[in-house]
Scaffold this active site. Structure first.
Site, mmCIF file in Angstrom:
data_model
loop_
_atom_site.group_PDB
_atom_site.id
_atom_site.type_symbol
_atom_site.label_atom_id
_atom_site.label_comp_id
_atom_site.label_asym_id
_atom_site.label_seq_id
_atom_site.Cartn_x
_atom_site.Cartn_y
_atom_site.Cartn_z
ATOM 1 N N ASP A 29 39.454 27.757 46.454
ATOM 2 C CA ASP A 29 39.274 29.170 46.775
ATOM 3 C C ASP A 29 38.282 29.292 47.935
ATOM 4 O O ASP A 29 37.262 28.612 47.975
ATOM 5 C CB ASP A 29 38.753 29.944 45.552
ATOM 6 C CG ASP A 29 38.903 31.442 45.717
ATOM 7 O OD1 ASP A 29 39.724 32.025 44.997
ATOM 8 O OD2 ASP A 29 38.207 32.031 46.586
ATOM 9 N N ILE A 30 38.612 30.185 48.882
ATOM 10 C CA ILE A 30 37.802 30.340 50.091
ATOM 11 C C ILE A 30 36.455 31.003 49.796
ATOM 12 O O ILE A 30 35.502 30.846 50.555
ATOM 13 C CB ILE A 30 38.610 31.120 51.156
ATOM 14 C CG1 ILE A 30 38.140 30.818 52.563
ATOM 15 C CG2 ILE A 30 38.611 32.613 50.875
ATOM 16 C CD1 ILE A 30 39.099 31.306 53.635
ATOM 17 N N ASN A 86 44.674 37.162 37.149
ATOM 18 C CA ASN A 86 44.481 38.602 37.322
ATOM 19 C C ASN A 86 45.822 39.273 37.600
ATOM 20 O O ASN A 86 46.613 38.765 38.396
ATOM 21 C CB ASN A 86 43.523 38.857 38.483
ATOM 22 C CG ASN A 86 42.138 38.276 38.237
ATOM 23 O OD1 ASN A 86 41.664 38.271 37.114
ATOM 24 N ND2 ASN A 86 41.502 37.766 39.286
ATOM 25 N N VAL A 95 45.608 39.186 45.789
ATOM 26 C CA VAL A 95 46.712 38.486 46.449
ATOM 27 C C VAL A 95 47.920 38.506 45.511
ATOM 28 O O VAL A 95 47.854 38.002 44.380
ATOM 29 C CB VAL A 95 46.323 37.038 46.797
ATOM 30 C CG1 VAL A 95 47.508 36.309 47.414
ATOM 31 C CG2 VAL A 95 45.126 37.016 47.751
ATOM 32 N N HIS A 99 48.887 33.318 40.803
ATOM 33 C CA HIS A 99 47.932 32.208 40.882
ATOM 34 C C HIS A 99 47.056 32.188 39.649
ATOM 35 O O HIS A 99 46.737 33.217 39.071
ATOM 36 C CB HIS A 99 47.076 32.293 42.150
ATOM 37 C CG HIS A 99 46.376 33.608 42.338
ATOM 38 N ND1 HIS A 99 47.019 34.723 42.825
ATOM 39 C CD2 HIS A 99 45.107 33.984 42.099
ATOM 40 C CE1 HIS A 99 46.164 35.729 42.879
ATOM 41 N NE2 HIS A 99 44.998 35.319 42.432
ATOM 42 N N HIS A 101 43.301 30.959 38.533
ATOM 43 C CA HIS A 101 41.983 30.494 38.964
ATOM 44 C C HIS A 101 41.511 29.425 37.973
ATOM 45 O O HIS A 101 41.526 29.658 36.759
ATOM 46 C CB HIS A 101 40.955 31.626 38.931
ATOM 47 C CG HIS A 101 41.217 32.757 39.878
ATOM 48 N ND1 HIS A 101 40.487 32.948 41.027
ATOM 49 C CD2 HIS A 101 42.123 33.778 39.832
ATOM 50 C CE1 HIS A 101 40.930 34.037 41.645
ATOM 51 N NE2 HIS A 101 41.917 34.559 40.945
HETATM 52 P P1 AMP Z 1 42.871 37.563 42.907
HETATM 53 O O1 AMP Z 1 41.763 38.573 42.978
HETATM 54 O O2 AMP Z 1 43.098 37.041 41.522
HETATM 55 O O3 AMP Z 1 44.142 38.050 43.583
HETATM 56 O O4 AMP Z 1 42.318 36.307 43.696
HETATM 57 C C1 AMP Z 1 42.630 36.020 45.027
HETATM 58 C C2 AMP Z 1 41.743 34.874 45.435
HETATM 59 O O5 AMP Z 1 42.262 34.311 46.622
HETATM 60 C C3 AMP Z 1 40.281 35.271 45.723
HETATM 61 O O6 AMP Z 1 39.423 34.540 44.861
HETATM 62 C C4 AMP Z 1 40.099 34.865 47.185
HETATM 63 O O7 AMP Z 1 38.819 34.345 47.449
HETATM 64 C C5 AMP Z 1 41.184 33.836 47.389
HETATM 65 N N1 AMP Z 1 41.669 33.688 48.739
HETATM 66 C C6 AMP Z 1 42.073 34.649 49.596
HETATM 67 N N2 AMP Z 1 42.452 34.127 50.764
HETATM 68 C C7 AMP Z 1 42.314 32.790 50.654
HETATM 69 C C8 AMP Z 1 42.547 31.679 51.533
HETATM 70 N N3 AMP Z 1 43.032 31.844 52.769
HETATM 71 N N4 AMP Z 1 42.285 30.443 51.075
HETATM 72 C C9 AMP Z 1 41.780 30.255 49.833
HETATM 73 N N5 AMP Z 1 41.557 31.251 48.958
HETATM 74 C C10 AMP Z 1 41.807 32.499 49.359
#
Ligand code: AMP
Ligand code: ZN
Length: 114
Positions: A29-30, A86, A95, A99, A101
């Site tokens: 995760d970024i 989520n 996103v 996914h 976490h």
């Molecule tokens: P969610 O809130 O469950 O949709 O989580 C989306 C996750 O994606 C967040 O924890 C972000 O930090 C992560 N995220 C968004 N863009 C990227 C990226 N380019 N590379 C890695 N993680 C990302």
């Protein structure tokens, strides 16, 4: 398709991959919320858990199999970790590509990830 995780899968957006096979990808995760924070995704674009079909059962099982393997490789399997999915707005989904976490590497103090 305008999906950031599909772009990570196709390689047009960089990521730090920790696991990959034909159907599943996992990357860091970024914005890590814990010392270990990895996202495990299907390569098939499924927007949310609500969109999972019965025929995706094997794929969902593979996401969890990847989570088990990664937790072991990251050295956190025995100490413990948390898997979070989520869903939609109230669930905090940002996103819209399914996914999980994987969070660990410290005592996670609350029920929620962030
Ligand atoms: P969610 O809130 O469950 O949709 O989580 C989306 C996750 O994606 C967040 O924890 C972000 O930090 C992560 N995220 C968004 N863009 C990227 C990226 N380019 N590379 C890695 N993680 C990302
Ligand atoms: Zn996607």
């Amino acid at each position: 398709m305008d999906c950031i995780f599909c772009k990570i899968i196709e390689g047009s957006i960089p990521s730090t991959k920790v696991f990959e096979n034909e159907r599943v990808l996992a990357f860091k995760d970024i914005q890590p919320a814990a010392p270990v924070h990895i996202l495990i995704i299907p390569k098939k674009h499924i927007p949310t858990m609500n969109d999972v079909k019965d025929e995706d059962a094997d794929l969902i099982a593979e996401l969890f199999a990847a989570a088990r393997q990664i937790a072991k490789e990251q050295g956190i399997a025995d100490a413990g970790y948390r898997l979070i999915n989520n869903v939609n707005s109230d669930g905090g989904q940002v996103v819209y590509h399914l996914h999980i976490h994987l969070l660990g590497g410290q005592k996670l103090s609350t029920l929620l990830a962030n």
